[in-house]
Design a protein around this motif. Structure first.
Motif, PDB file in Angstrom:
ATOM      1  N   PHE A   1      56.627  40.240 -20.054  1.00  0.00           N
ATOM      2  CA  PHE A   1      57.518  39.523 -19.137  1.00  0.00           C
ATOM      3  C   PHE A   1      57.779  40.339 -17.868  1.00  0.00           C
ATOM      4  O   PHE A   1      57.952  39.771 -16.794  1.00  0.00           O
ATOM      5  CB  PHE A   1      58.838  39.184 -19.834  1.00  0.00           C
ATOM      6  CG  PHE A   1      58.781  37.929 -20.653  1.00  0.00           C
ATOM      7  CD1 PHE A   1      59.243  36.722 -20.146  1.00  0.00           C
ATOM      8  CD2 PHE A   1      58.236  37.939 -21.932  1.00  0.00           C
ATOM      9  CE1 PHE A   1      59.176  35.556 -20.901  1.00  0.00           C
ATOM     10  CE2 PHE A   1      58.177  36.783 -22.697  1.00  0.00           C
ATOM     11  CZ  PHE A   1      58.646  35.585 -22.176  1.00  0.00           C
ATOM     12  N   TYR A   2      57.777  41.661 -18.013  1.00  0.00           N
ATOM     13  CA  TYR A   2      57.935  42.520 -16.828  1.00  0.00           C
ATOM     14  C   TYR A   2      56.746  42.337 -15.886  1.00  0.00           C
ATOM     15  O   TYR A   2      56.908  42.239 -14.666  1.00  0.00           O
ATOM     16  CB  TYR A   2      58.054  43.981 -17.264  1.00  0.00           C
ATOM     17  CG  TYR A   2      58.088  44.954 -16.114  1.00  0.00           C
ATOM     18  CD1 TYR A   2      59.265  45.169 -15.399  1.00  0.00           C
ATOM     19  CD2 TYR A   2      56.943  45.655 -15.741  1.00  0.00           C
ATOM     20  CE1 TYR A   2      59.303  46.065 -14.338  1.00  0.00           C
ATOM     21  CE2 TYR A   2      56.968  46.550 -14.684  1.00  0.00           C
ATOM     22  CZ  TYR A   2      58.153  46.746 -13.986  1.00  0.00           C
ATOM     23  OH  TYR A   2      58.176  47.630 -12.934  1.00  0.00           O
TER      24      TYR A   2
ATOM     25  N   ARG B   1      56.774  39.170 -13.622  1.00  0.00           N
ATOM     26  CA  ARG B   1      57.728  39.047 -12.517  1.00  0.00           C
ATOM     27  C   ARG B   1      56.997  38.828 -11.192  1.00  0.00           C
ATOM     28  O   ARG B   1      55.918  39.364 -10.960  1.00  0.00           O
ATOM     29  CB  ARG B   1      58.585  40.310 -12.393  1.00  0.00           C
ATOM     30  CG  ARG B   1      59.527  40.551 -13.554  1.00  0.00           C
ATOM     31  CD  ARG B   1      60.428  41.732 -13.246  1.00  0.00           C
ATOM     32  NE  ARG B   1      59.657  42.860 -12.750  1.00  0.00           N
ATOM     33  CZ  ARG B   1      60.186  43.878 -12.070  1.00  0.00           C
ATOM     34  NH1 ARG B   1      61.478  43.897 -11.809  1.00  0.00           N
ATOM     35  NH2 ARG B   1      59.420  44.878 -11.662  1.00  0.00           N
TER      36      ARG B   1
ATOM     37  N   ASN C   1      58.038  37.807  -6.834  1.00  0.00           N
ATOM     38  CA  ASN C   1      58.917  37.318  -5.768  1.00  0.00           C
ATOM     39  C   ASN C   1      58.281  36.036  -5.226  1.00  0.00           C
ATOM     40  O   ASN C   1      57.401  36.079  -4.366  1.00  0.00           O
ATOM     41  CB  ASN C   1      59.055  38.381  -4.671  1.00  0.00           C
ATOM     42  CG  ASN C   1      60.068  37.977  -3.612  1.00  0.00           C
ATOM     43  OD1 ASN C   1      60.270  36.795  -3.327  1.00  0.00           O
ATOM     44  ND2 ASN C   1      60.706  38.974  -3.018  1.00  0.00           N
TER      45      ASN C   1
ATOM     46  N   SER D   1      50.790  38.190 -12.615  1.00  0.00           N
ATOM     47  CA  SER D   1      51.708  37.145 -13.064  1.00  0.00           C
ATOM     48  C   SER D   1      50.977  35.825 -13.318  1.00  0.00           C
ATOM     49  O   SER D   1      50.080  35.455 -12.571  1.00  0.00           O
ATOM     50  CB  SER D   1      52.797  36.923 -12.006  1.00  0.00           C
ATOM     51  OG  SER D   1      53.591  35.812 -12.336  1.00  0.00           O
TER      52      SER D   1
ATOM     53  N   LYS E   1      63.645  32.647 -20.751  1.00  0.00           N
ATOM     54  CA  LYS E   1      62.792  33.156 -19.668  1.00  0.00           C
ATOM     55  C   LYS E   1      61.464  32.411 -19.644  1.00  0.00           C
ATOM     56  O   LYS E   1      60.913  32.147 -18.569  1.00  0.00           O
ATOM     57  CB  LYS E   1      62.535  34.647 -19.860  1.00  0.00           C
ATOM     58  CG  LYS E   1      63.755  35.527 -19.736  1.00  0.00           C
ATOM     59  CD  LYS E   1      64.258  35.601 -18.312  1.00  0.00           C
ATOM     60  CE  LYS E   1      63.353  36.407 -17.415  1.00  0.00           C
ATOM     61  NZ  LYS E   1      63.900  36.510 -16.041  1.00  0.00           N
TER      62      LYS E   1
ATOM     63  N   ILE F   1      59.830  30.419 -16.482  1.00  0.00           N
ATOM     64  CA  ILE F   1      58.499  30.703 -15.931  1.00  0.00           C
ATOM     65  C   ILE F   1      57.643  29.443 -15.925  1.00  0.00           C
ATOM     66  O   ILE F   1      56.877  29.202 -14.985  1.00  0.00           O
ATOM     67  CB  ILE F   1      57.819  31.833 -16.730  1.00  0.00           C
ATOM     68  CG1 ILE F   1      58.548  33.158 -16.463  1.00  0.00           C
ATOM     69  CG2 ILE F   1      56.339  31.959 -16.367  1.00  0.00           C
ATOM     70  CD1 ILE F   1      58.088  34.310 -17.321  1.00  0.00           C
TER      71      ILE F   1
ATOM     72  N   GLN G   1      58.726  27.500 -12.964  1.00  0.00           N
ATOM     73  CA  GLN G   1      58.268  28.175 -11.754  1.00  0.00           C
ATOM     74  C   GLN G   1      56.779  27.938 -11.527  1.00  0.00           C
ATOM     75  O   GLN G   1      56.339  27.732 -10.382  1.00  0.00           O
ATOM     76  CB  GLN G   1      58.557  29.670 -11.852  1.00  0.00           C
ATOM     77  CG  GLN G   1      60.031  30.015 -11.742  1.00  0.00           C
ATOM     78  CD  GLN G   1      60.324  31.458 -12.109  1.00  0.00           C
ATOM     79  OE1 GLN G   1      59.450  32.207 -12.525  1.00  0.00           O
ATOM     80  NE2 GLN G   1      61.584  31.858 -11.943  1.00  0.00           N
TER      81      GLN G   1
END
Length: 221
Positions: free
Chosen positions: A33-34, A37, A39, A68, A179, A183, A186
């Protein structure tokens, strides 16, 4: 710690094994999950800038250098933009589902551990209580309260151990499930925005070509 493990009886060992598996899954999923990430606003700004300048290859390079799944869906949309609309929707949906499954790998096992651990602990406690009261029965009335209390607290160790594994496991499980949903949303949003950028560039190109043709006849697009 070893003393408590030994006092808790044989059920403590499978609970300990589950705690090790639980910890490894948590560490692995937090790392995944890190890496996921991103932006998004900055990323989409860069992609839009590349597409407006008709630098699709640079846009793909930006997507591919990022680890990602959100960037991967963007690259997938750019590569498959010319496909029929219905086919694109099917492919995008399949791609997002596949990425979410990969990102959520082993999360189900974390949930299972969270539910099974306290049951194992309870089972160990029940077995321990049965043994304690069998000692009382065999003592023929000459019960030593200290010995009985010692047997009970030893039996309760497994319940405490099971809860100690289950509580963090379920907290992390539900947190990562949330989370994962974020995602997924997103990824859908980025796919929509990327297709919108491509459509705008295509419409601008068509309009520009029409203007070039129509201007010779004294009209405009």
């Amino acid at each position: 710690m070893l003393r408590f493990l030994l006092k808790g009886g044989p059920i403590m060992w499978p609970i300990l094994a589950l705690s090790v598996v639980c910890l490894s899954i948590i560490m692995d999923r937090f790392y995944s999950f890190y890496r996921a990430r991103l932006n998004i606003s900055q990323f989409l700004s860069e992609i839009k800038s590349c597409l407006e300048r008709k630098k699709n290859e640079k846009a793909l390079f930006i997507c591919r250098k990022n680890k990602s799944p959100i960037a991967r869906i963007c690259a997938f949309v750019i590569e498959n933009y010319k496909l029929p609309r219905k086919r694109k929707e099917e492919l995008f949906s399949q791609f997002i589902s596949m990425e979410i499954r990969k990102l959520g790998k082993n999360l189900r096992f974390l949930g299972i551990i969270g539910h099974v651990s306290p049951l194992l602990g309870l089972f160990g406690t029940v077995v321990g209580m049965i043994k304690a009261f069998m000692v009382v029965e065999n003592s023929e009335g000459a019960v030593n309260p200290g010995a009985l209390a010692g047997g009970i607290w030893q039996a309760l160790l497994t319940t405490a151990a099971g809860l100690a594994v289950a509580i963090p496991a379920l907290i992390v499980y539900h947190y990562l499930e949330g989370k994962l949903e974020d995602i997924s949303l997103q990824m859908s949003n980025v796919a929509f925005q990327t297709e919108k950028f491509l459509r705008e560039v295509k419409n601008e190109k068509i309009c520009s070509e029409k203007n070039s043709f129509i201007l010779r006849n004294g009209s405009s697009c």
